[in-house]
Design a protein around this motif. Structure first.
Motif, short mmCIF file in Angstrom:
data_model
loop_
_atom_site.label_atom_id
_atom_site.label_comp_id
_atom_site.label_asym_id
_atom_site.label_seq_id
_atom_site.Cartn_x
_atom_site.Cartn_y
_atom_site.Cartn_z
N ALA A 212 0.72 -1.24 0.15
CA ALA A 212 0.12 -0.03 -0.15
C ALA A 212 0.86 1.31 -0.11
O ALA A 212 1.86 1.50 1.05
CB ALA A 212 -0.88 0.03 1.11
N LEU A 213 0.87 2.11 -0.94
CA LEU A 213 1.36 3.33 -1.01
C LEU A 213 1.18 4.35 0.03
O LEU A 213 -0.03 4.36 0.57
CB LEU A 213 1.22 4.02 -2.23
N SER A 214 2.19 4.91 0.73
CA SER A 214 1.84 5.47 2.13
C SER A 214 3.05 6.80 2.05
O SER A 214 4.12 6.35 1.58
CB SER A 214 2.09 4.82 3.28
N SER A 215 2.74 7.62 2.70
CA SER A 215 3.62 8.85 3.13
C SER A 215 4.81 8.23 4.06
O SER A 215 5.73 9.04 4.30
CB SER A 215 2.96 10.08 3.27
N GLU A 216 4.32 7.35 4.86
CA GLU A 216 5.42 7.10 6.03
C GLU A 216 5.50 5.44 5.90
O GLU A 216 4.81 4.56 5.11
CB GLU A 216 4.76 7.35 7.37
N LYS A 217 6.53 5.09 6.65
CA LYS A 217 6.76 3.56 6.66
C LYS A 217 5.58 2.80 7.04
O LYS A 217 4.86 3.26 8.12
CB LYS A 217 8.04 3.22 7.36
N THR A 218 5.37 1.59 6.62
CA THR A 218 4.27 0.80 6.84
C THR A 218 4.61 -0.62 7.59
O THR A 218 5.55 -1.06 7.49
CB THR A 218 3.30 0.45 5.59
#
Length: 617
Positions: free
Chosen positions: A371-377
């Motif tokens: 899942a594309l995210s602005s922070e680490k997943t």
């Protein structure tokens, strides 16, 4: 005293004066006598004769100088025992005079402002001569405490000329008071363009003075915390008194020199969907309204309220540098506040494979979840509510039927707990049927007349079918049946009349599996009929082997038919027969019935059995 008596008295005085020309009189007085308004004033006149024994006659007179002219008015005189207060003067009822050998004292009761004048003492010693001296009576009235009033409106530092800051008044004093201005306890002196002090006075009906002073001051920003006060100084008998006023502050208007922009809410990191409140504050007074813009679009103003900007349901596109600056300012240079807004996001989870995937039993599979995210997943995999893996990749090895099911991946952002998403993939495992349990043969013993339940559960995909074959009993029926994608379960009940042999046959497109059941009937009553155990056992073994061979042959033929390996036409007829050798021999007949069923529904009775329990032995 009549006029004739006064003349006689004067003649006597001149006569005595002529006889004492060798003596001389000396008179001394204070230059000033100071007294509070309303008090009593004592004016002392000292005198002395150089030849005191030669003086037989002395005359004393007190005069007051007329305020309206240079003339003087006698208010008292005394000769020998004649002591007379002149009538018709303003002091006729307010003075007392005492005399002794070397002085005379004039006492004035309830001193008034009009008493501030010169009082003259004259001593006449006839032949010793005449001498007079004067004392100036000074009257003092302390003013009331100074009253200071600061301006109520704000004063701008941008005013070109000094502005009115406060007024100070001291009422009902005498003589005039003096007013001094202070800023933070430091005296202010008039200075062109910086400090102006305007002072005036008013004469009240009582004759007292009320003094007013106005301070004009060129304010600066630092004066917002300054205190202004006034001080009244005035004379009192023998001293100078000083009374300070209270302090007042002023409201200073000045443009901002510093502007700060910050995020008021929400606390912590901002995520998509949040409502963001930005606040702007400057050090100007009064606080101005502000203009909010973005660095990417500096000419586009946001619709804000005062110093607050509300951003509803923000998205990642709202991430930018935000600026605020005063709307109206007279500052010499532009001031602004700036902050970076970052909106965090998490896109829906993407799984590979999508939705569902078919595996063969024994195969391996690797599934991925991102899942594309602005922070680490962080990614966690679950199956049936139990965690089965961590990380973006899930490895499934040597697939079994237990491998099948729905796998859910949950994606979270540890730094932004409110951000989370999930996805799932359904794993289907294809394989031939497999009976639950390891037994190939099940041996049972049961009393004659009892009912026995036989259970057969098979796993596989496609879901396998289960058929039953019984030898030695006609009375059986299915009591439970259940089927799902990967499992089929069947339970039958059979009546024990004699020894029974049964077979559970399960199959699907990918294979077959068989389990045999042997039920030994236990007679309730023992008979005397001859019995050969050896012969009976041989027959049973032969029957079981025949059944097994037939079941396997039927399953293989059915499997090959489903795979299209054996073509079957609609014409023709096959009879499979075998010479009957014993009572329990089985005849199997395979027929094509074109009027009722297609070749896809041909059943081998010897394999699939008769679930209605109507087969003849």
């Amino acid at each position: 005293m009549t006029l004739q008596q006064q003349r006689a008295f004067l003649c006597l005085f001149l006569f005595l004066h002529a006889r004492s020309v060798w003596a001389r009189v000396e008179v001394t007085m204070k230059d000033n006598v100071e007294v509070y308004l309303g008090d009593s004033a004592e004016i002392v006149c000292h005198y002395n004769f150089t030849e005191a024994n030669s003086v037989r006659f002395v005359m004393f007179q007190w005069f007051v100088k007329d305020k309206g002219s240079s003339s003087r008015i006698r208010i008292y005189y005394a000769v020998e025992d004649n002591k007379i207060v002149d009538e018709g003067t303003e002091y006729s009822g307010r003075i007392q005079v005492t005399l002794d050998q070397h002085k005379t004292q004039l006492t004035i009761q309830e001193v008034q402002l009009s008493d501030e004048r010169e009082f003259i003492c004259q001593v006449n010693g006839l032949s010793a001569g005449t001498m007079e001296r004067k004392t100036h009576l000074r009257v003092f009235a302390p003013p009331g405490s100074p009253v200071i009033r600061g301006v109520q409106t704000g004063i701008s530092v941008t005013n070109e000329m000094p502005s009115k800051v406060a007024t100070c008044e001291a009422r009902n004093g005498y003589p005039k008071s003096n007013i001094t201005w202070y800023r933070n306890n430091m005296p202010l002196v008039s200075s062109a363009g910086l400090v102006n002090v305007w002072t005036g006075d008013t004469v009240e009906s009582s004759g007292l003075y009320s003094v007013q002073s106005t301070l004009e001051y060129q304010v600066v920003k630092e004066d917002k915390d300054a205190n202004f006060s006034c001080e009244v100084s005035f004379f009192v008998p023998g001293d100078i008194m000083i009374v300070e006023s209270s302090s007042v502050g002023i409201t200073v208007h000045y443009p901002p020199t510093m502007v700060e922009l910050w995020r008021e809410s929400p606390q912590g990191l901002v995520k998509e969907g949040d409502t963001v409140e930005l606040r702007c504050h400057g050090d100007g007074n009064p606080m101005p309204t502000f203009i909010f813009t973005r660095k990417e679009d500096p000419d586009v103003e946001f619709d804000s309220r005062g110093n607050v900007l509300m951003l509803q349901a923000v998205s990642r596109s709202d991430s930018d540098d935000y600026l605020c600056r005063p709307r109206d300012t007279t500052a010499l240079k532009e001031v602004k506040g700036e902050m970076r807004l970052k909106v965090h996001y998490l896109d829906p989870a993407v799984l590979v494979p999508k939705e569902s995937e078919v595996m063969l039993k024994g195969e391996d599979l690797t599934a991925s979840c991102n899942a594309l995210s602005s922070e680490k997943t962080s990614v966690v995999w679950y199956k049936d509510g139990n965690m089965v893996g961590r990380g973006n990749m899930l490895h499934l090895q040597d697939a079994t039927y237990e491998t099948a099911g729905e796998y859910v991946c949950e994606v979270t952002v540890p730094s932004v707990p409110a951000l989370h998403t999930s996805g799932s993939v359904h794993i289907v495992v294809h394989g031939g049927p497999q009976l639950v349990g390891e037994e190939q043969e099940v041996h049972l013993e049961e009393a004659v007349g009892r009912m026995v339940n036989l259970s057969c559960e098979a796993r596989g995909h496609p879901a396998p079918s289960i058929t039953w074959i019984f030898v030695g009993s006609q009375n059986w029926f299915e009591v439970f049946s259940k089927s799902s994608d990967h499992m089929t379960h069947s339970v039958v009940s059979v009546a024990v009349k004699s020894d029974i042999s049964a077979m559970c046959n399960t199959s699907n497109d990918l294979g077959i599996d068989v389990r045999a059941f042997s039920i030994k009937a236990i007679p309730l009553v023992t008979t005397s009929a001859p019995f050969s155990p050896e012969g009976s056992g041989v027959i049973i073994v032969v029957i079981i082997l025949c059944l097994l061979l037939l079941a396997i042959l039927g399953s293989v033929l059915y499997f090959l038919h489903k795979k299209g390996k054996i073509p079957c036409g609609r014409s023709g007829k096959q009879d499979i027969s075998k010479e009957k050798t014993a009572k329990d021999d089985i005849v199997v007949e395979m027929k094509n019935n074109a009027n009722a069923k297609s070749e896809d529904t041909v059943l081998l009775k010897a394999v699939n059995g008769d679930k209605n329990g109507t087969n003849d032995q």
